[in-house]
Design an enzyme around this catalytic site. Structure first.
Site, short mmCIF file in Angstrom:
data_model
loop_
_atom_site.label_atom_id
_atom_site.label_comp_id
_atom_site.label_asym_id
_atom_site.label_seq_id
_atom_site.Cartn_x
_atom_site.Cartn_y
_atom_site.Cartn_z
N CYS A 22 0.83 -1.22 0.00
CA CYS A 22 0.00 0.00 0.00
C CYS A 22 0.86 1.26 0.00
CB CYS A 22 -0.93 0.01 1.20
SG CYS A 22 -1.99 1.47 1.30
N GLY A 66 -6.81 4.91 1.75
CA GLY A 66 -7.52 3.94 2.54
C GLY A 66 -8.68 3.25 1.82
N ARG A 134 -2.83 -9.27 -0.33
CA ARG A 134 -4.01 -8.50 0.10
C ARG A 134 -4.68 -9.22 1.28
NH1 ARG A 134 -4.92 -4.31 -2.87
NH2 ARG A 134 -7.02 -4.05 -2.03
N CYS A 254 -3.84 10.26 -16.65
CA CYS A 254 -2.89 11.38 -16.66
C CYS A 254 -1.47 10.94 -17.01
CB CYS A 254 -2.91 12.09 -15.32
SG CYS A 254 -2.48 11.05 -13.89
N CYS A 260 -0.26 17.16 -16.72
CA CYS A 260 -0.75 16.50 -15.51
C CYS A 260 -1.53 17.50 -14.66
CB CYS A 260 0.41 15.91 -14.72
SG CYS A 260 -0.13 14.72 -13.48
N ASP A 276 -2.26 12.62 -5.49
CA ASP A 276 -2.13 11.81 -4.28
C ASP A 276 -0.76 11.15 -4.17
OD1 ASP A 276 -2.62 9.93 -6.28
OD2 ASP A 276 -3.81 8.63 -4.98
N CYS A 347 10.54 3.49 -18.40
CA CYS A 347 10.75 3.83 -19.81
C CYS A 347 11.08 2.60 -20.65
CB CYS A 347 11.87 4.87 -19.92
SG CYS A 347 12.38 5.24 -21.61
#
Length: 418
Positions: A22, A66, A134, A254, A260, A276, A347
């Site tokens: 995460c 979250g 997970r 984006c 952006c 974020d 790349c």
């Protein structure tokens, strides 16, 4: 005003799972702390947002964490009510929820269906793969609970996509993943490499759990599975965006866009950031509870953020693939010894894919353009008889209609809506 995408970090870093990779486990507000966005924030922000986008008549909201469903259904009911009350007539409002799916039940699914949310569900593949990373805080896998959530969405007809994170556990299994998602009947999948940095670390060099070589091999193998006979049936985000570049269309994501500047990220307490991946004091644009949204969006820090993608690194400027990949994500640019920025960390992965797939991307581009000519020709008939099976195809290919755009297979692939 330009379009604005608002991403709400509805509960900040709080989550009912404990996924090993995460990138939002930690933030300026604590690690997995129990934060909740208050209705006061919604009441202050949403009307301003609707006013800001009133001239274009479209508003887009993303709800993340979250795990955003921890905010509860009543919170989202209130958000939708405020949107409806604040929007001018004919404003199109889009809501997208990114969830681990664990809390999705019939009540949630009914709400998401009635309010036409697009839902993204995190699912890393079959159970043995998914449960390897997970897990919840007791160390138990989440696969069975996620699949129950997906079934609830399906019963209510909720439109959903799958987000698959690539880790050492699945990056070598492109064909198996594609087969699994097809067998489950999913229509849209996004693959993203697992990160080894946090949202509050924008200055840390790009670090991931898989290598560029592994990601490049994954993309080549996944493309082969996706392309099949030239009529892809399973939408894969990176391939869709590259096809948009081949067609000269704006990109949906984006990372693959010219700039952006697609949106802002709003934390639970109203703090606003340009992305974020940049939840850091250096990039804080303001607070939605303390100042007008228009002032926040006009901050010079936001203009500086938008300007970061250009100029492209020197290696990109002479690259034959720049018009397709658009230089990737500037968060992922690699620092060079002279202090300048090098290309995106992945790349070489993108180059490996494009060298492998360029001819087939071009064939898909030509097929989409041909299909457009065909549909335009049919529209121009204005009530006249449609072409017969043995007539020349209206697209101008020179082939018979039945062997070209009139073939039963033609148009079955989702790409013809690109």
């Amino acid at each position: 005003m330009p379009p604005l995408m608002t991403m709400f970090k509805t509960v900040s870093t709080d989550c009912n799972l404990d996924c090993s990779y995460c990138y939002y486990r930690e933030s300026l507000y604590g690690s997995r702390a129990r934060h909740r966005m208050r209705e006061e924030m919604l009441e202050a922000f949403i009307p301003q947002c609707m006013e800001y986008v009133s001239d274009i008549g479209a508003a887009s909201f993303g709800w993340q964490g979250g795990e955003p469903t921890l905010a509860g259904l009543d919170f989202f009911r209130r958000a939708v009510e405020l949107q409806r009350r604040s929007a001018r007539p004919d404003t199109v409002v889009q809501n997208a929820l990114q969830t681990n799916g664990v809390l999705i039940d019939d009540e949630w699914a009914r709400f998401l269906s009635e309010c036409r949310f697009l839902v993204g569900v995190s699912l890393d593949g079959p159970q043995s793969i998914h449960d390897s990373h997970r897990k919840d805080r007791r160390g138990e896998g989440s696969f069975a609970r996620v699949m129950r959530g997906i079934e609830a969405l399906r019963r209510r007809g909720v439109e959903f996509n799958v987000l698959c994170v690539l880790t050492p556990a699945n990056v070598g299994q492109a064909r198996q993943l594609m087969s699994f998602f097809r067998s489950e009947g999913y229509s849209h999948v996004q693959f993203i490499p697992a990160m080894d940095f946090q949202a509050m670390q924008p200055g840390k060099p790009a670090s991931y759990l898989i290598t560029p070589e592994e990601y490049g091999e994954f993309l080549r193998a996944a493309f082969d599975e996706w392309y099949t006979d030239g009529g892809p049936r399973l939408s894969v985000s990176i391939f869709d965006n590259y096809l948009q570049s081949y067609l000269g269309l704006p990109n949906q994501v984006c990372i693959y866009g010219e700039t952006c500047d697609s949106g802002i990220t709003v934390e639970y307490n109203g703090d606003v950031y340009p992305c974020d991946f940049y939840v850091h004091p250096d990039w804080r644009l303001g607070n939605a509870l303390e100042e007008p949204l228009a002032d926040i969006l006009s901050r010079p820090e936001r203009a500086a953020f938008i300007a970061q993608k250009r100029p492209f690194p020197e290696a990109c400027q002479s690259c034959r693939w720049l018009a397709i990949c658009k230089g990737g994500c500037f968060r992922n640019r690699t620092p060079l010894p002279d202090g300048e920025s090098g290309p995106d960390h992945f790349c070489q992965s993108y180059k490996a894919l494009l060298r492998h797939a360029d001819a087939r991307f071009r064939r898909l581009r030509d097929a989409v353009l041909r299909r457009r000519r065909y549909l335009d020709a049919l529209a121009s008939l204005a009530g006249a008889a449609a072409p017969g099976r043995n007539d020349p195809c209206p697209c101008g290919s020179g082939r018979k209609h039945k062997q070209c755009c009139g073939h039963p297979r033609e148009g079955q692939s989702y790409i013809f809506g690109t």
